[in-house]
Scaffold this motif. Structure first.
Motif, PDB file in Angstrom:
ATOM      1  N   ALA A 168       0.706  -1.164  -0.110  1.00 28.98           N
ATOM      2  CA  ALA A 168      -0.076  -0.006   0.107  1.00 28.98           C
ATOM      3  C   ALA A 168       0.758   1.113  -0.016  1.00 28.98           C
ATOM      4  CB  ALA A 168      -0.856   0.140   1.200  1.00 28.98           C
ATOM      5  N   PRO A 169       1.448   1.631  -1.245  1.00 29.21           N
ATOM      6  CA  PRO A 169       2.325   2.922  -1.125  1.00 29.21           C
ATOM      7  C   PRO A 169       1.885   3.928  -0.465  1.00 29.21           C
ATOM      8  CG  PRO A 169       2.090   1.676  -3.378  1.00 29.21           C
ATOM      9  CD  PRO A 169       1.140   1.170  -2.436  1.00 29.21           C
ATOM     10  N   ALA A 170       0.533   4.033  -0.399  1.00 30.73           N
ATOM     11  CA  ALA A 170       0.107   5.451  -0.092  1.00 30.73           C
ATOM     12  C   ALA A 170       0.420   5.726   1.573  1.00 30.73           C
ATOM     13  CB  ALA A 170      -1.598   5.403   0.041  1.00 30.73           C
ATOM     14  N   VAL A 171       0.701   4.626   2.155  1.00 27.31           N
ATOM     15  CA  VAL A 171       1.020   4.740   3.647  1.00 27.31           C
ATOM     16  C   VAL A 171       2.067   5.951   3.716  1.00 27.31           C
ATOM     17  CG1 VAL A 171       0.080   2.674   4.333  1.00 27.31           C
ATOM     18  CG2 VAL A 171       2.669   2.807   3.687  1.00 27.31           C
ATOM     19  N   CYS A 172       3.005   5.948   3.003  1.00 28.49           N
ATOM     20  CA  CYS A 172       3.947   6.836   3.245  1.00 28.49           C
ATOM     21  C   CYS A 172       3.588   8.400   3.057  1.00 28.49           C
ATOM     22  CB  CYS A 172       4.951   6.857   1.883  1.00 28.49           C
ATOM     23  SG  CYS A 172       5.753   5.104   1.600  1.00 28.49           S
ATOM     24  N   GLU A 173       2.358   8.415   2.625  1.00 34.10           N
ATOM     25  CA  GLU A 173       1.866  10.025   2.910  1.00 34.10           C
ATOM     26  C   GLU A 173       1.195  10.289   4.109  1.00 34.10           C
ATOM     27  OE1 GLU A 173       2.756  11.944   0.251  1.00 34.10           O
ATOM     28  OE2 GLU A 173       3.663   9.991  -0.637  1.00 34.10           O
ATOM     29  N   MET A 174       1.063   9.065   4.881  1.00 30.54           N
ATOM     30  CA  MET A 174       0.233   9.282   6.200  1.00 30.54           C
ATOM     31  C   MET A 174       1.148   9.839   7.251  1.00 30.54           C
ATOM     32  SD  MET A 174      -1.605   5.430   6.091  1.00 30.54           S
ATOM     33  CE  MET A 174      -2.764   5.734   7.435  1.00 30.54           C
ATOM     34  N   ARG A 175       0.499  10.634   7.966  1.00 31.03           N
ATOM     35  CA  ARG A 175       1.064  10.951   9.310  1.00 31.03           C
ATOM     36  C   ARG A 175       0.462  10.260  10.622  1.00 31.03           C
ATOM     37  NH1 ARG A 175      -0.619  16.044  11.162  1.00 31.03           N
ATOM     38  NH2 ARG A 175      -2.505  15.988   9.678  1.00 31.03           N
TER      39      ARG A 175
END
Lengths: 379, 119
Positions: A168-175
């Motif tokens: 889930a590459p989008a996790v890198c954008e999560m805070r």
């Protein structure tokens, strides 16, 4: 709570635990891994240095779906918790607590605003009671839908992000405390950037049929090791986090537990939605004048761990029992025994010496700041 | 070497018996983080709690297997409790006891009997 092995429930990862050589124990009615062949100490240190994978599927995942608008559901939840629910943005998670009429804690939990519903994650031992509590009080404003077809994994540690990003590459954008839904090779994942170890990391809800495949795929990554309940406990203790039923009970208020930070200004005296939750009189009074006892960190001076139930004294001989330890053990990252307990505020100053009674002997302990080890959340 | 049902091993050295815990016991305990040893010259009775062992998970005791006098303790365990996991049946002995009559040890299990006991 049943502890009879024949009646123990199993999570969707039960077979995986056995195949990994886990030592299984009864916990909150489930047959759960307390440790894997690595052992508690190395599992703990692995999580701090790399990434640890935990099965937390025994916890309750509850969807609250509003019958009308979200505002009515938010107001309903604010009548059960001293916490601001209204105002939590879509895609954000917050820490919450159910209180009772005397201000004690019925359970602590996480809740997330997922746009058209709220997702709540509650403690395993309390989930039946919590669901009943929600159904009783929110029936008019929401459907209370326990999620029974999903596993819950926690992936914690400095390499958690890199590991989870494979799927889930989008996790890198999560805070910290963000929540997202990510489509993956293992179905729709409900991901929050949070956990209970003091480390950066994630909790991931995955469809039960995909859970073992997902867990195995994560464990294929070199940085990821399976971690049992033993290390989960030592990690959360070092992080200074309360364990429900031990550091936090129906007899202990959030203010006593050092959780006043969880009570937003809007719910305090003078706030826009002040009070209106169970035990408000007690809790608001304690916020004003201070509680009669407070949770502190404790470091035994010697090497002997002081565990839950150890009595605390104000003098090496005679004197008065001033409190007790509610969680204690050995902190592998600190290479020393650590504990938390309750004492009167006048004795709660960091550096203050107290005594814990161990096997009939009073041994010195020093009050210290919490957490024992700074957290590494990605704010 | 003899073994107790409490998973201790007993090794006879002249007129003293050396006491430690078995590999099985060490594995069950998990990572040992603290050991409290008895006092030298203490007279102990069978079943007395003479040592405390704390692992990351829990505390447990070592019981005196027989009546006797503690004549030596393994101070190395105080500084390095992890030795109990590394070498439970060798360097990580706990204490030595002097007995009046070593024949009392005959009641304990032999290695084969202990293996059967573990199943």
């Amino acid at each position: 709570m049943t502890e009879n092995p024949t009646e123990l429930k199993r999570t969707p990862l039960h077979a995986l635990h056995l195949s990994l050589g886990a030592k299984m124990v009864p916990f909150a009615g489930y047959d759960m891994p307390v440790q894997y062949p690595l052992g508690v100490m190395r599992e703990h240190l692995h999580t701090r240095a790399h990434a640890g994978l935990f099965d937390v599927s025994h916890m309750g995942q509850v969807v609250l779906r509003p019958r009308g608008d979200m505002a009515a559901l938010e107001a309903g939840l604010e009548a059960l918790m001293p916490v601001a629910v209204s105002g939590l943005g879509v895609g954000r998670q917050r820490y919450g607590l159910f209180t009772n009429a005397t201000g004690g804690v019925l359970d602590d939990l996480m809740f997330a605003n997922r746009g058209d519903h709220i997702l709540m994650v509650v403690n395993a031992a309390c989930k039946e009671a919590d669901i009943a509590h929600l159904q009783t009080h929110l029936a008019d404003v929401a459907q209370v839908l326990p999620t029974t077809d999903r596993a819950l994994l926690a992936l914690q540690g400095p390499q958690a992000e890199a590991a989870l990003a494979h799927f889930a590459p989008a996790v890198c954008e999560m805070r910290f405390m963000d929540v997202i839904t990510a489509d993956s090779a293992f179905g729709s994942l409900w991901i929050s950037r949070s956990g209970y170890t003091g480390e950066d990391g994630f909790e991931i809800s995955v469809p039960e049929g995909q859970a073992e495949g997902f867990a195995r795929a994560l464990l294929e990554i070199e940085s990821v090791a399976p971690i049992g309940l033993g290390a989960r406990d030592s990690l959360r203790l070092e992080a200074g986090l309360c364990l429900y039923g031990h550091d936090m009970t129906p007899e202990i208020t959030p203010v006593q537990a050092g959780l006043a930070w969880a009570i937003q200004k809007s719910r305090r005296k003078g706030g826009a939605r002040a009070g209106g939750f169970p035990g408000a009189a007690q809790i608001l009074a304690e916020l004003d004048t201070g509680p009669a006892r407070i949770r502190v960190g404790l470091r035994p001076d010697g090497r002997a761990p002081m565990r839950e139930g150890t009595s605390l004294w104000d003098a090496p001989e005679q004197g008065t029992q001033i409190g007790a330890i509610t969680s204690g053990g050995f902190g592998p990252s600190l290479e020393a025994p650590i504990a938390m307990g309750y004492v009167p505020p006048g004795l709660a100053t960091p550096g203050r010496q107290l005594w814990g009674e161990l096997r009939g002997k009073r041994l010195p302990v020093t009050v210290c700041e919490l957490p024992f080890r700074p957290s590494t959340y990605k704010r | 070497m003899r073994y107790t049902e409490e998973h201790e091993w007993l090794r006879i050295e002249g007129d003293v018996v050396v006491v430690g815990i078995t590999e099985h016991a060490a594995e069950q305990l998990g990572d040992v983080v603290f050991v409290e040893l008895p006092e030298i010259e203490a007279q102990v009775g069978k079943g007395d709690e003479v040592c405390v062992i704390e692992s990351v998970k829990a505390a447990s005791d070592i019981l005196a297997p027989v009546d006797g006098e503690i004549v030596e303790v393994n101070e190395a365990l105080t500084d390095n409790p992890g030795l109990v996991n590394e070498d439970p049946q060798g360097d990580a002995w706990f204490f030595k006891m002097k007995l009046d009559d070593l024949s009392v040890l005959d009641e304990f299990m032999t290695e084969d009997e202990y293996k059967d006991f573990l199943g």
